[in-house]
Design an enzyme around this catalytic site. Structure first.
Site, PDB file in Angstrom:
ATOM      1  N   ASP A 156      42.709  41.841  38.614  1.00  0.00           N
ATOM      2  CA  ASP A 156      43.419  41.429  37.402  1.00  0.00           C
ATOM      3  C   ASP A 156      42.611  41.757  36.150  1.00  0.00           C
ATOM      4  OD1 ASP A 156      45.565  39.703  36.070  1.00  0.00           O
ATOM      5  OD2 ASP A 156      43.737  38.664  35.457  1.00  0.00           O
ATOM      6  N   GLU A 198      44.853  46.453  37.721  1.00  0.00           N
ATOM      7  CA  GLU A 198      45.809  46.181  36.647  1.00  0.00           C
ATOM      8  C   GLU A 198      45.126  46.631  35.356  1.00  0.00           C
ATOM      9  OE1 GLU A 198      48.090  42.680  34.186  1.00  0.00           O
ATOM     10  OE2 GLU A 198      46.052  42.449  34.928  1.00  0.00           O
TER      11      GLU A 198
END
Length: 632
Positions: free
Chosen positions: A310, A363
């Protein structure tokens, strides 16, 4: 794990402390934290914690009345590590570290390496043994070693466990309960993987798991670590891979967490002003040992198939989320966070070395070059990167009113300019259906029927474009309202015909994706894709060809983004006996109006779209169709 801890020494060795201080102890969870083990003929719990600036560290809990006077840890001064063995202290006991800081303040901290924690709002760590689970996924793991994910189908169902489905009285389903409902559901829809929003322990439900206190503890909201092992094991035995969201960029500021752990900034470098969290300090070797070990931990102990990392953009840039003048450039005068870049490369090199078949997914939302490039060619070494550009352009386009779309046709076509710059996953993720962005269905313009038709077209475009796939839960029902983490999905919508038919459409399209090699066999370069009609902004139609290694595997895809029928639409094709429509989103089975093209479509010697041959088809309003050649 106990057996591995006892292989050499049950306690931390000088060599392991050295590796930890160098940032290269990649199995630090086997020695740090709380371990129930046998030492010098006695069973008890061994504690080890890094707190170099602390004046004193004690273990406190119910077992000693939360008074640490009799259970102070010994400090290894040079290494900044504190250790203690407490004979007779069993698993199941709750505990914290009582840390006396250099300023004389006493603070209570959860164990950074705890394997289990109390259920929130309580915050103590729990002594827990990860032993005694008998895995049954050996065949899955063996098969995984032989597979190249870049030339195989990969379609992930993104899920937040706490809000997918709940009990009748609104309680969470635990990991074990999810086995009986989640696995058959995902399997029936044809997904290859589930991708789970962070399961690491976190105090606030509204953070969705992204603001973590316990990186080594699966959240106790949904059960025990053994329950989670069972869920993952059963997924594997059912042929479903498991990817976990992992958050090495920042951590929450709650008092019992990692922040100012020994009274000084230990794990953190600075505050992430945009998110109200602490950023990790990648310049500290011990922090690198902690984080890389954590990634190894989930792959090793829980058998997960991959990690979706993330917030990589927030790690890569020194000015991320900061105002002009509020950040310091690197030693070369640039905005790149060189320490974070070094950490990411070390992380991926380590994981590729230990688990070469694991998926490492970034990401990352900028134009950073080489995110999925090889490490030996100055790349970051990820397996895949989320294609945020495709997602942003596509969702912007489909949110436009129909007349406006004519002026923004490039939003559909421009993403192909960089479609092969990285190895991409196309994400229709949780972030796109919250905070006023509307659900996928409600983003669509038009009336009730047009919204469903438009969503079927979008989903076909999504599933046939180059790149692997990810869809957030609820998108398959589909929901009208945005996702809310405090309640389950609107399953009652399945009582309505249009929702039920759309659900069946997703199932059919996933099945087609798995069967058709053209959609994944050459998914990494231009030889697997060819535009047929790219410029028809007036009618809102795009046509392209997806190619497999064999001509007979080719597919012709047409998508109409305008609410108009075209009765005799001609498209250029390669010569074949004919073409057969293998999917039409306007089928009444899917909730459409039934404007389909049955039978074998005749190829004619009429040059079109730069090809010698062509055929005519009926194109429904907001419809999409997939054609496949039949050889003579």
């Amino acid at each position: 794990m106990q057996s591995k801890i006892q292989k050499d020494s049950p306690l931390l060795t000088q060599e392991e402390m050295y590796l930890f201080n160098c940032g290269e102890f990649y199995y630090s969870y086997r020695k740090f934290g709380a371990h129930f083990l046998e030492h010098k003929g006695r069973w008890g719990t061994y504690f080890a914690v890094w707190a170099p600036q602390a004046r004193q560290v004690s273990v406190v809990g119910d077992f000693n009345g939360w008074c640490g006077m009799n259970h102070s840890l010994q400090k290894w001064e040079e290494q900044g590590i504190w250790t203690l063995f407490i004979p007779g202290l069993p698993t199941g006991e709750i505990y914290k570290y009582e840390i006396l800081t250099s300023s004389g303040e006493s603070v209570l901290k959860a164990d950074p390496y705890a394997f289990f924690s109390e259920v929130r709002p309580h915050t103590a760590s729990v002594i827990y043994s990860l032993e005694d689970y008998s895995w049954g996924d050996q065949a899955w793991l063996a098969q995984r070693k032989t597979r190249n994910p870049k030339v195989l189908p990969l379609s992930s169902y993104e899920i937040h466990l706490g809000s997918w489905r709940r009990t009748e009285d609104g309680r969470f389903l635990n990991y074990a309960q999810l086995v009986t409902v989640l696995i058959p559901y995902v399997k029936s829809l044809g997904y290859t993987h589930i991708e789970i929003l962070p399961l690491m322990e976190h105090p606030y439900d509204g953070s969705w798991g992204y603001q973590i206190t316990g990186f080594y503890a699966c959240t106790s909201r949904y059960g025990t670590p053994h329950d989670l092992m069972y869920l993952i094991d059963q997924c594997h035995q059912a042929g479903i891979g498991v990817i976990l969201d992992w958050v090495p960029g920042h951590f929450c500021m709650d008092a019992h967490g990692l922040g100012k752990f020994d009274g000084s900034p230990l794990y953190e470098r600075e505050v992430h002003e945009q998110w109200g969290t602490y950023k990790f300090d990648y310049s500290r070797s011990e922090v690198r040992s902690f984080l890389i070990s954590n990634a190894v931990f989930w792959l090793d102990v829980f058998h997960v198939d991959g990690l979706r990392v993330d917030g990589v953009s927030s790690m890569l840039y020194l000015d991320y989320g900061k105002a002009k003048g509020a950040w310091q450039p690197n030693r070369y005068g640039g905005r790149e966070n060189l320490e974070a870049v070094g950490f990411i490369k070390q992380l991926n090199a380590t994981l590729h070395g230990l688990y070469p078949d694991a998926l490492l997914i970034a990401e990352e939302a900028t134009d950073w070059q080489g995110v999925t490039g090889p490490l030996d060619q100055e790349g970051l070494g990820f397996t895949f990167k989320w294609n945020m550009g495709w997602m942003n352009d596509t969702l912007r386009y489909i949110g436009l009113d129909f007349p406006e779309r004519r002026s923004f046709h490039q939003l559909l076509t421009f993403p192909m300019m960089y479609a092969y710059a990285e190895s991409y996953i196309l994400p229709l993720s949780h972030d796109e259906v919250v905070h006023g962005k509307k659900s996928l269905l409600d983003k669509m313009p038009g009336d009730y029927g047009q919204k469903f038709a438009g969503l079927r077209g979008l989903t076909t475009y999504f599933m046939t474009s180059p790149g692997k796939k990810l869809l957030f839960m609820g998108g398959e029902i589909p929901q009208f309202i945005e996702w809310r983490e405090d309640r389950e999905l609107d399953w009652f919508l399945m009582d309505y015909e249009m929702h039920r038919k759309y659900h069946g459409f997703v199932q059919q399209l996933n099945g087609l994706y798995l069967r058709e090699k053209a959609l994944w066999e050459i998914d990494g370069d231009w030889t697997g894709f060819e535009w047929i009609d790219v410029h028809n902004h007036e009618q809102g139609v795009i046509v392209f060809c997806r190619k497999g290694k064999s001509f007979q595997d080719r597919l012709v895809v047409l998508i109409n983004f305008q609410p108009y029928n075209y009765e005799r639409y001609r498209i250029g094709v390669e010569m074949a006996k004919g073409y057969r429509e293998i999917l039409n989103t306007d089928s009444t089975d899917f909730g459409g109006w039934g404007m389909t093209n049955p039978g074998l479509l005749k190829v004619e010697g009429v040059p079109w779209h730069g090809r010698e041959f062509s055929l005519e088809i009926r194109v429904p309003a907001l419809g999409a169709m997939i054609l496949k050649p039949e050889l003579a």
